[in-house]
Design a protein around this motif. Structure first.
Motif, PDB file in Angstrom:
ATOM      1  N   VAL A  36     -97.059 -14.089  28.753  1.00 19.51           N
ATOM      2  CA  VAL A  36     -96.856 -15.282  28.903  1.00 19.51           C
ATOM      3  C   VAL A  36     -98.184 -16.102  27.642  1.00 19.51           C
ATOM      4  O   VAL A  36     -97.338 -17.187  28.392  1.00 19.51           O
ATOM      5  CB  VAL A  36     -97.836 -15.638  30.150  1.00 19.51           C
ATOM      6  N   GLY A  37     -98.098 -15.648  26.860  1.00 24.83           N
ATOM      7  CA  GLY A  37     -98.531 -16.508  25.908  1.00 24.83           C
ATOM      8  C   GLY A  37     -98.916 -15.325  24.548  1.00 24.83           C
ATOM      9  O   GLY A  37     -98.515 -14.271  24.610  1.00 24.83           O
ATOM     10  N   ILE A  38     -99.669 -16.329  23.540  1.00 25.43           N
ATOM     11  CA  ILE A  38     -99.735 -15.659  22.024  1.00 25.43           C
ATOM     12  C   ILE A  38    -101.194 -16.668  21.408  1.00 25.43           C
ATOM     13  O   ILE A  38    -101.133 -18.003  22.205  1.00 25.43           O
ATOM     14  CB  ILE A  38     -98.731 -16.189  20.794  1.00 25.43           C
ATOM     15  N   ILE A  39    -101.413 -15.807  21.580  1.00 31.14           N
ATOM     16  CA  ILE A  39    -102.981 -16.298  20.847  1.00 31.14           C
ATOM     17  C   ILE A  39    -103.438 -15.532  19.228  1.00 31.14           C
ATOM     18  O   ILE A  39    -103.614 -14.980  19.251  1.00 31.14           O
ATOM     19  CB  ILE A  39    -104.423 -16.072  22.097  1.00 31.14           C
ATOM     20  N   ALA A  40    -103.058 -16.914  18.353  1.00 32.85           N
ATOM     21  CA  ALA A  40    -103.651 -16.484  16.804  1.00 32.85           C
ATOM     22  C   ALA A  40    -104.827 -17.056  16.105  1.00 32.85           C
ATOM     23  O   ALA A  40    -105.480 -17.900  17.558  1.00 32.85           O
ATOM     24  CB  ALA A  40    -102.488 -17.602  15.905  1.00 32.85           C
ATOM     25  N   GLU A  41    -105.441 -16.662  16.035  1.00 33.62           N
ATOM     26  CA  GLU A  41    -106.784 -17.207  14.769  1.00 33.62           C
ATOM     27  C   GLU A  41    -106.788 -18.840  14.614  1.00 33.62           C
ATOM     28  O   GLU A  41    -107.826 -19.178  14.677  1.00 33.62           O
ATOM     29  CB  GLU A  41    -106.545 -16.291  13.593  1.00 33.62           C
ATOM     30  N   ARG A  42    -105.600 -18.909  14.188  1.00 38.43           N
ATOM     31  CA  ARG A  42    -105.831 -20.459  14.418  1.00 38.43           C
ATOM     32  C   ARG A  42    -106.124 -21.385  15.680  1.00 38.43           C
ATOM     33  O   ARG A  42    -106.183 -22.107  15.273  1.00 38.43           O
ATOM     34  CB  ARG A  42    -104.381 -21.238  13.735  1.00 38.43           C
ATOM     35  N   ASP A  43    -105.128 -20.369  16.505  1.00 46.03           N
ATOM     36  CA  ASP A  43    -105.478 -21.970  18.026  1.00 46.03           C
ATOM     37  C   ASP A  43    -107.103 -21.708  18.436  1.00 46.03           C
ATOM     38  O   ASP A  43    -107.253 -22.790  18.730  1.00 46.03           O
ATOM     39  CB  ASP A  43    -105.121 -20.901  19.146  1.00 46.03           C
ATOM     40  N   VAL A  44    -107.906 -21.101  18.117  1.00 45.49           N
ATOM     41  CA  VAL A  44    -109.163 -20.647  18.303  1.00 45.49           C
ATOM     42  C   VAL A  44    -109.807 -22.011  17.399  1.00 45.49           C
ATOM     43  O   VAL A  44    -110.256 -22.736  17.702  1.00 45.49           O
ATOM     44  CB  VAL A  44    -109.522 -19.114  18.210  1.00 45.49           C
ATOM     45  N   LEU A  45    -109.341 -21.934  15.950  1.00 45.21           N
ATOM     46  CA  LEU A  45    -110.077 -22.651  15.253  1.00 45.21           C
ATOM     47  C   LEU A  45    -109.400 -24.205  15.229  1.00 45.21           C
ATOM     48  O   LEU A  45    -110.129 -25.437  15.126  1.00 45.21           O
ATOM     49  CB  LEU A  45    -109.754 -21.938  13.422  1.00 45.21           C
ATOM     50  N   HIS A  46    -108.051 -24.006  15.249  1.00 48.03           N
ATOM     51  CA  HIS A  46    -107.711 -25.909  15.388  1.00 48.03           C
ATOM     52  C   HIS A  46    -107.870 -26.800  16.478  1.00 48.03           C
ATOM     53  O   HIS A  46    -108.432 -27.452  16.409  1.00 48.03           O
ATOM     54  CB  HIS A  46    -106.089 -25.744  15.704  1.00 48.03           C
ATOM     55  N   ARG A  47    -108.649 -25.347  17.664  1.00 49.89           N
ATOM     56  CA  ARG A  47    -109.402 -26.235  18.455  1.00 49.89           C
ATOM     57  C   ARG A  47    -111.027 -27.208  18.080  1.00 49.89           C
ATOM     58  O   ARG A  47    -110.645 -28.084  19.219  1.00 49.89           O
ATOM     59  CB  ARG A  47    -109.584 -25.165  19.821  1.00 49.89           C
ATOM     60  N   MET A  48    -111.361 -26.723  17.418  1.00 50.75           N
ATOM     61  CA  MET A  48    -112.423 -27.653  16.679  1.00 50.75           C
ATOM     62  C   MET A  48    -112.687 -28.812  15.447  1.00 50.75           C
ATOM     63  O   MET A  48    -113.113 -29.678  15.331  1.00 50.75           O
ATOM     64  CB  MET A  48    -113.635 -26.678  15.394  1.00 50.75           C
ATOM     65  N   PHE A  49    -110.523 -28.906  15.664  1.00 50.64           N
ATOM     66  CA  PHE A  49    -110.810 -29.941  14.218  1.00 50.64           C
ATOM     67  C   PHE A  49    -110.082 -31.146  15.124  1.00 50.64           C
ATOM     68  O   PHE A  49    -109.537 -30.800  16.745  1.00 50.64           O
ATOM     69  CB  PHE A  49    -109.515 -29.553  13.404  1.00 50.64           C
ATOM     70  N   PRO A  50    -110.512 -32.064  14.601  1.00 43.05           N
ATOM     71  CA  PRO A  50    -109.846 -33.164  15.348  1.00 43.05           C
ATOM     72  C   PRO A  50    -108.547 -33.357  15.163  1.00 43.05           C
ATOM     73  O   PRO A  50    -108.199 -33.082  13.965  1.00 43.05           O
ATOM     74  CB  PRO A  50    -110.300 -35.008  14.253  1.00 43.05           C
ATOM     75  N   ARG A  51    -107.608 -33.845  16.345  1.00 41.35           N
ATOM     76  CA  ARG A  51    -106.902 -34.319  15.998  1.00 41.35           C
ATOM     77  C   ARG A  51    -106.508 -35.098  15.150  1.00 41.35           C
ATOM     78  O   ARG A  51    -107.179 -36.778  14.473  1.00 41.35           O
ATOM     79  CB  ARG A  51    -105.967 -34.697  17.499  1.00 41.35           C
ATOM     80  N   LEU A  52    -104.925 -35.778  14.895  1.00 41.60           N
ATOM     81  CA  LEU A  52    -105.035 -37.069  13.666  1.00 41.60           C
ATOM     82  C   LEU A  52    -104.845 -37.935  14.424  1.00 41.60           C
ATOM     83  O   LEU A  52    -105.652 -39.169  13.429  1.00 41.60           O
ATOM     84  CB  LEU A  52    -103.101 -36.779  12.631  1.00 41.60           C
ATOM     85  N   ASP A  53    -104.622 -38.581  15.301  1.00 40.85           N
ATOM     86  CA  ASP A  53    -105.108 -39.975  16.168  1.00 40.85           C
ATOM     87  C   ASP A  53    -106.778 -40.153  16.144  1.00 40.85           C
ATOM     88  O   ASP A  53    -106.581 -40.788  15.641  1.00 40.85           O
ATOM     89  CB  ASP A  53    -104.416 -40.340  17.451  1.00 40.85           C
ATOM     90  N   GLU A  54    -107.341 -39.395  16.513  1.00 44.80           N
ATOM     91  CA  GLU A  54    -108.664 -39.044  16.141  1.00 44.80           C
ATOM     92  C   GLU A  54    -109.628 -38.893  15.254  1.00 44.80           C
ATOM     93  O   GLU A  54    -110.386 -39.860  15.030  1.00 44.80           O
ATOM     94  CB  GLU A  54    -109.181 -38.029  16.915  1.00 44.80           C
ATOM     95  N   LEU A  55    -108.996 -38.649  13.544  1.00 44.47           N
ATOM     96  CA  LEU A  55    -109.310 -39.230  12.788  1.00 44.47           C
ATOM     97  C   LEU A  55    -109.292 -40.370  12.176  1.00 44.47           C
ATOM     98  O   LEU A  55    -109.798 -41.465  11.295  1.00 44.47           O
ATOM     99  CB  LEU A  55    -108.674 -38.281  11.407  1.00 44.47           C
ATOM    100  N   MET A  56    -107.598 -40.491  12.754  1.00 39.96           N
ATOM    101  CA  MET A  56    -106.940 -42.459  12.402  1.00 39.96           C
ATOM    102  C   MET A  56    -108.831 -43.467  12.954  1.00 39.96           C
ATOM    103  O   MET A  56    -108.698 -44.241  12.485  1.00 39.96           O
ATOM    104  CB  MET A  56    -106.437 -42.256  12.379  1.00 39.96           C
ATOM    105  N   ALA A  57    -108.931 -43.158  13.777  1.00 41.45           N
ATOM    106  CA  ALA A  57    -109.653 -43.895  14.159  1.00 41.45           C
ATOM    107  C   ALA A  57    -111.178 -43.643  14.902  1.00 41.45           C
ATOM    108  O   ALA A  57    -112.151 -44.536  14.181  1.00 41.45           O
ATOM    109  CB  ALA A  57    -109.802 -43.435  16.325  1.00 41.45           C
TER     110      ALA A  57
END
Length: 149
Positions: free
Chosen positions: A45-66
């Motif tokens: 039903v899905g794949i979970i990668a190391e980057r999925d866990v770490l990306h959850r901590m990063f702001p999205r580009l629109d958040e960075l711009m704001a």
């Protein structure tokens, strides 16, 4: 050569309900970069990668711009405890590309390369039967073509 000649058959899996701290522990301790997410024993039903866990901590580009001031990377890092308390379903990728075990090995490799995957689930009718990694491909080719007589 076929995928079934090179794939790993004993695959660690998680469910959508698995907590991310369990996934993070598996990944860190066993040096696993990604895991298939299954339900009903082996339905992918899905794949979970190391980057999925770490990306959850990063702001999205629109958040960075704001953002109105300097970014606090220490604050972002402190979110790790919150992230690992989530369930796999909260961060997993649900768009899963698989290859069948009777697929030509280099054709499967080209699928992986074109999608920038280092590993891909091997499945029949949506049921997991193995994983194929770039390392598996290399090892199989080496063993087939470089055997010492």
């Amino acid at each position: 050569m076929l995928v079934q000649d090179a794939m790993t058959r004993a695959v660690r899996t998680v469910t959508p309900e698995t907590r991310l701290y369990e996934v993070a522990a598996l990944m860190c301790i066993n040096r696993i970069k990604g895991l298939p997410v299954v339900e009903d024993g082996d339905r992918i039903v899905g794949i979970i990668a190391e980057r999925d866990v770490l990306h959850r901590m990063f702001p999205r580009l629109d958040e960075l711009m704001a953002e109105q001031g300097p970014i606090s990377f220490e604050e972002m890092e402190s979110q790790y405890r919150e992230v690992v308390n989530l369930e796999v379903r909260d961060v997993m990728s649900t768009r899963v590309i698989t290859v069948p075990p009777d697929y030509p090995l280099l054709k499967a490799t080209s699928v992986m390369v074109s999608h920038r995957f280092r590993r891909i689930p091997v499945a029949v009718d949506g049921r997991l039967c193995g994983m194929l990694s770039i390392g598996d491909v290399h090892k199989a080719l080496f063993l087939k073509h470089m055997r010492l007589s």
